[in-house]
Scaffold this motif. Structure first.
Motif, PDB file in Angstrom:
ATOM      1  N   MET A 125       0.723  -1.169  -0.251  1.00  0.00           N
ATOM      2  CA  MET A 125      -0.292  -0.084  -0.001  1.00  0.00           C
ATOM      3  C   MET A 125       0.578   1.074  -0.027  1.00  0.00           C
ATOM      4  SD  MET A 125      -2.810  -1.098  -0.465  1.00  0.00           S
ATOM      5  CE  MET A 125      -3.936   0.304  -0.168  1.00  0.00           C
ATOM      6  N   ASP A 126       1.953   0.814   0.277  1.00  0.00           N
ATOM      7  CA  ASP A 126       3.078   2.716   0.717  1.00  0.00           C
ATOM      8  C   ASP A 126       3.611   2.781  -0.814  1.00  0.00           C
ATOM      9  OD1 ASP A 126       4.621   3.913   1.954  1.00  0.00           O
ATOM     10  OD2 ASP A 126       6.187   3.056   0.914  1.00  0.00           O
ATOM     11  N   GLY A 127       3.689   1.634  -1.669  1.00  0.00           N
ATOM     12  CA  GLY A 127       4.017   1.385  -2.891  1.00  0.00           C
ATOM     13  C   GLY A 127       2.783   2.103  -3.357  1.00  0.00           C
ATOM     14  N   LEU A 128       2.073   1.666  -3.915  1.00  0.00           N
ATOM     15  CA  LEU A 128       0.740   2.475  -4.477  1.00  0.00           C
ATOM     16  C   LEU A 128       0.058   3.606  -4.412  1.00  0.00           C
ATOM     17  CD1 LEU A 128      -1.361   1.320  -6.548  1.00  0.00           C
ATOM     18  CD2 LEU A 128      -2.763   1.049  -4.590  1.00  0.00           C
ATOM     19  N   ALA A 129       0.469   4.018  -3.131  1.00  0.00           N
ATOM     20  CA  ALA A 129       0.152   5.195  -2.425  1.00  0.00           C
ATOM     21  C   ALA A 129       1.141   6.184  -3.089  1.00  0.00           C
ATOM     22  CB  ALA A 129       0.195   5.322  -1.192  1.00  0.00           C
ATOM     23  N   LYS A 130       2.080   5.653  -3.470  1.00  0.00           N
ATOM     24  CA  LYS A 130       3.495   6.723  -4.166  1.00  0.00           C
ATOM     25  C   LYS A 130       3.960   6.713  -5.544  1.00  0.00           C
ATOM     26  CE  LYS A 130       5.934   6.677   0.427  1.00  0.00           C
ATOM     27  NZ  LYS A 130       7.448   6.029   1.123  1.00  0.00           N
ATOM     28  N   ASP A 131       3.003   5.700  -6.237  1.00  0.00           N
ATOM     29  CA  ASP A 131       2.824   5.698  -7.380  1.00  0.00           C
ATOM     30  C   ASP A 131       1.901   6.272  -7.786  1.00  0.00           C
ATOM     31  OD1 ASP A 131       3.402   4.364 -10.179  1.00  0.00           O
ATOM     32  OD2 ASP A 131       1.104   4.217  -9.235  1.00  0.00           O
ATOM     33  N   LEU A 132       0.854   6.808  -6.958  1.00  0.00           N
ATOM     34  CA  LEU A 132      -0.149   8.032  -7.155  1.00  0.00           C
ATOM     35  C   LEU A 132       0.384   9.203  -7.068  1.00  0.00           C
ATOM     36  CD1 LEU A 132      -3.356   5.675  -6.129  1.00  0.00           C
ATOM     37  CD2 LEU A 132      -2.627   5.740  -8.712  1.00  0.00           C
ATOM     38  N   ALA A 133       0.655   9.588  -5.842  1.00  0.00           N
ATOM     39  CA  ALA A 133       0.647  10.772  -5.157  1.00  0.00           C
ATOM     40  C   ALA A 133       2.157  10.909  -7.110  1.00  0.00           C
ATOM     41  CB  ALA A 133       1.747  10.908  -4.054  1.00  0.00           C
ATOM     42  N   ARG A 134       2.989  10.443  -7.584  1.00  0.00           N
ATOM     43  CA  ARG A 134       4.134  10.533  -8.178  1.00  0.00           C
ATOM     44  C   ARG A 134       3.342  10.668  -9.806  1.00  0.00           C
ATOM     45  NH1 ARG A 134       7.356   6.433  -5.972  1.00  0.00           N
ATOM     46  NH2 ARG A 134       8.471   7.117  -4.218  1.00  0.00           N
ATOM     47  N   GLY A 179      -4.677  14.564   5.465  1.00  0.00           N
ATOM     48  CA  GLY A 179      -3.182  14.257   4.692  1.00  0.00           C
ATOM     49  C   GLY A 179      -3.400  14.430   2.707  1.00  0.00           C
ATOM     50  N   PHE A 180      -2.697  14.057   2.358  1.00  0.00           N
ATOM     51  CA  PHE A 180      -2.342  13.882   0.989  1.00  0.00           C
ATOM     52  C   PHE A 180      -3.351  13.028   0.337  1.00  0.00           C
ATOM     53  CE2 PHE A 180      -0.307  14.129  -3.743  1.00  0.00           C
ATOM     54  CZ  PHE A 180       0.007  15.048  -3.558  1.00  0.00           C
ATOM     55  N   LEU A 181      -3.244  11.841   0.452  1.00  0.00           N
ATOM     56  CA  LEU A 181      -4.615  11.279  -0.381  1.00  0.00           C
ATOM     57  C   LEU A 181      -4.599  10.045   0.462  1.00  0.00           C
ATOM     58  CD1 LEU A 181      -3.015   8.299  -1.860  1.00  0.00           C
ATOM     59  CD2 LEU A 181      -2.245   9.732  -3.527  1.00  0.00           C
ATOM     60  N   THR A 182      -5.766   9.588   0.008  1.00  0.00           N
ATOM     61  CA  THR A 182      -5.837   7.901   1.389  1.00  0.00           C
ATOM     62  C   THR A 182      -6.196   7.135   0.536  1.00  0.00           C
ATOM     63  OG1 THR A 182      -6.951   9.542   3.341  1.00  0.00           O
ATOM     64  CG2 THR A 182      -7.899   6.909   2.795  1.00  0.00           C
ATOM     65  N   ILE A 183      -6.054   5.952   0.761  1.00  0.00           N
ATOM     66  CA  ILE A 183      -6.733   4.643   0.016  1.00  0.00           C
ATOM     67  C   ILE A 183      -7.482   3.851   0.549  1.00  0.00           C
ATOM     68  CG2 ILE A 183      -5.988   2.666  -1.193  1.00  0.00           C
ATOM     69  CD1 ILE A 183      -2.862   4.346  -2.131  1.00  0.00           C
ATOM     70  N   VAL A 184      -8.065   3.471   0.600  1.00  0.00           N
ATOM     71  CA  VAL A 184      -9.288   2.859   1.540  1.00  0.00           C
ATOM     72  C   VAL A 184      -9.357   1.640   0.852  1.00  0.00           C
ATOM     73  CG1 VAL A 184     -11.780   3.364   1.958  1.00  0.00           C
ATOM     74  CG2 VAL A 184     -10.600   5.353   1.865  1.00  0.00           C
ATOM     75  N   HIS A 185      -9.368   0.276   1.702  1.00  0.00           N
ATOM     76  CA  HIS A 185      -9.555  -0.413   1.019  1.00  0.00           C
ATOM     77  C   HIS A 185     -10.945  -0.726   2.038  1.00  0.00           C
ATOM     78  CE1 HIS A 185      -8.420  -5.622   2.056  1.00  0.00           C
ATOM     79  NE2 HIS A 185      -9.460  -4.879   1.446  1.00  0.00           N
ATOM     80  N   GLY A 186     -12.279  -0.969   0.904  1.00  0.00           N
ATOM     81  CA  GLY A 186     -13.360  -1.241   1.578  1.00  0.00           C
ATOM     82  C   GLY A 186     -14.221  -2.411   2.133  1.00  0.00           C
ATOM     83  N   ASP A 187     -14.935  -2.662   2.962  1.00  0.00           N
ATOM     84  CA  ASP A 187     -16.120  -3.658   3.009  1.00  0.00           C
ATOM     85  C   ASP A 187     -16.819  -4.059   2.194  1.00  0.00           C
ATOM     86  OD1 ASP A 187     -17.201  -5.602   3.794  1.00  0.00           O
ATOM     87  OD2 ASP A 187     -16.443  -5.059   6.324  1.00  0.00           O
ATOM     88  N   ASP A 188     -16.176  -5.548   1.384  1.00  0.00           N
ATOM     89  CA  ASP A 188     -17.355  -5.643  -0.318  1.00  0.00           C
ATOM     90  C   ASP A 188     -18.303  -6.056   0.647  1.00  0.00           C
ATOM     91  OD1 ASP A 188     -14.806  -5.581  -1.140  1.00  0.00           O
ATOM     92  OD2 ASP A 188     -14.201  -7.205  -1.795  1.00  0.00           O
ATOM     93  N   ILE A 247      -9.795  -0.686   5.923  1.00  0.00           N
ATOM     94  CA  ILE A 247      -8.274  -0.496   6.146  1.00  0.00           C
ATOM     95  C   ILE A 247      -8.502   0.819   5.234  1.00  0.00           C
ATOM     96  CG2 ILE A 247      -6.094  -1.371   5.872  1.00  0.00           C
ATOM     97  CD1 ILE A 247      -7.672  -4.160   5.795  1.00  0.00           C
ATOM     98  N   SER A 248      -8.004   1.984   6.119  1.00  0.00           N
ATOM     99  CA  SER A 248      -7.250   3.303   4.903  1.00  0.00           C
ATOM    100  C   SER A 248      -5.480   2.971   5.406  1.00  0.00           C
ATOM    101  CB  SER A 248      -8.500   4.464   5.647  1.00  0.00           C
ATOM    102  OG  SER A 248      -9.217   4.262   5.753  1.00  0.00           O
ATOM    103  N   THR A 249      -5.164   3.723   3.888  1.00  0.00           N
ATOM    104  CA  THR A 249      -3.470   3.827   4.176  1.00  0.00           C
ATOM    105  C   THR A 249      -3.847   5.058   3.677  1.00  0.00           C
ATOM    106  OG1 THR A 249      -3.349   1.660   3.551  1.00  0.00           O
ATOM    107  CG2 THR A 249      -1.728   2.996   3.336  1.00  0.00           C
ATOM    108  N   PHE A 250      -3.087   6.168   4.635  1.00  0.00           N
ATOM    109  CA  PHE A 250      -2.880   7.487   4.397  1.00  0.00           C
ATOM    110  C   PHE A 250      -1.588   8.181   4.162  1.00  0.00           C
ATOM    111  CE2 PHE A 250      -6.701   6.967   7.775  1.00  0.00           C
ATOM    112  CZ  PHE A 250      -7.657   7.652   6.696  1.00  0.00           C
ATOM    113  N   LEU A 251      -1.214   8.686   2.673  1.00  0.00           N
ATOM    114  CA  LEU A 251       0.266   9.194   2.499  1.00  0.00           C
ATOM    115  C   LEU A 251       0.088  10.865   2.696  1.00  0.00           C
ATOM    116  CD1 LEU A 251       2.381   9.075   1.177  1.00  0.00           C
ATOM    117  CD2 LEU A 251       1.133  10.186  -1.206  1.00  0.00           C
ATOM    118  N   LEU A 252       1.297  11.156   3.912  1.00  0.00           N
ATOM    119  CA  LEU A 252       1.371  11.958   4.776  1.00  0.00           C
ATOM    120  C   LEU A 252       2.521  12.532   4.365  1.00  0.00           C
ATOM    121  CD1 LEU A 252       0.583  10.783   8.251  1.00  0.00           C
ATOM    122  CD2 LEU A 252      -0.809  11.606   6.445  1.00  0.00           C
TER     123      LEU A 252
END
Length: 303
Positions: A125-134, A179-188, A247-252
């Motif tokens: 998730m850290d890799g994905l968040a930074k890829d989207l920001a770049r 923060g800068f962006l958030t990736i949300v892994h929701g509940d299906d 589960i939310s991943t916040f890129l800060l």
């Protein structure tokens, strides 16, 4: 681009050329402040294993949950409260750090297998968040060294206690992410996430489907982009009486780093909109003034 009667834009991260993909991300971020991604590189099996692991951690006794304390401001366990009576969550700062994950797991008595899952998930998730920001930065021709360098990611692992008597109520109040962006892994199995259309003020659902992640832009993205990116307002509504795990991943941006827009965002037609400010200082403004949905930006808006 999806309309209000449809889901938000869904972007396939593997289907199109980089330049076109970056443009799609930029357009969705400017117009809606959110979008969904598929073919994002995080395996369905890892997402499922992570959901099972954190669901188990939420079954820990309350006194064990309280061991998850703040590393930075508001980064630790949040119990059910008057403000959010249907919601509790764990926080984990610096998800790319195996040491931070092991410390978190030690306090919550997680198993070795759960530790392994969280380390792998955190790295992905850290890799994905930074890829989207770049990709966002490249769409504006912002140099790579102006974004993502040493930016940490934080988990917010949430459990919603939805019951028959709470259907129709807020599971999580209207807010923007700081923060800068958030990736949300929701509940299906359980929906309820809704975002506000910045043009009309009406709400639209963000439906969850397997192997799909939702991306939200936050307050610091709006400041960094000199107002180009939308810090989307969103909420969670109780739609049905089921437990909901997200589960939310916040890129800060680092808490003490003062943020100013890169030169690409500022010119004669686009003067600076905000005073330079750090993520930490903006969070203090939010908390001290009990502000949740982006109102704190007016304290740093240039007259």
């Amino acid at each position: 681009m999806a309309g209000l009667n449809e889901v938000v834009p869904t972007i396939d991260l593997k289907e199109v050329r980089d330049e076109m993909l970056n443009q799609q991300i930029r357009e969705a971020s400017e117009r809606w402040g959110c979008f969904k991604v598929i073919n994002h590189g995080v395996s369905l099996s890892l997402m499922s294993e992570m959901k099972k692991a954190v669901t188990d951690l939420h079954e820990r006794p309350h006194e064990v949950k309280l061991r998850n304390t703040d590393v930075i401001l508001s980064s630790g366990y949040k119990a059910i409260s008057e403000l959010n009576p249907l919601y509790e969550s764990f926080g984990l700062f610096d998800v790319a750090s195996p040491q931070a994950i092991n410390t978190f797991c030690d306090k919550l008595e997680a198993s070795d297998e759960q530790r392994k899952i969280m380390v792998n998930y955190g790295k992905a998730m850290d890799g994905l968040a930074k890829d989207l920001a770049r990709r966002l930065a490249k769409s504006y021709e912002v140099a790579d060294n102006d974004i993502c360098k040493e930016w940490p990611c934080q988990f917010r692992i949430s459990k919603y206690h939805f019951k028959p008597e709470t259907v129709g109520k807020n599971g999580l109040i209207l807010h923007t992410d700081p923060g800068f962006l958030t990736i949300v892994h929701g509940d299906d199995d359980v929906g309820g996430l809704e975002a506000m259309d910045p043009s009309s003020g009406t709400f639209f659902p963000i439906n969850t489907s397997p192997n799909t992640l939702t991306v939200n832009l936050g307050d610091m993205a709006k400041i960094w982009s000199n107002g180009r990116l939308c810090n989307v307002k969103h909420r969670v509504q109780c739609k049905e009486a089921k437990m909901r795990i997200t589960i939310s991943t916040f890129l800060l941006i680092p808490m003490d780093k003062v943020v100013e827009p890169p030169r690409a965002f500022v010119d004669a037609k686009h003067p600076r909109l905000y005073k330079p400010i750090s993520d930490g200082e903006l969070r203090k403004i939010r908390l001290s003034n009990n502000m949740h949905d982006g109102e704190s930006l007016r304290f740093v808006t240039l007259k």
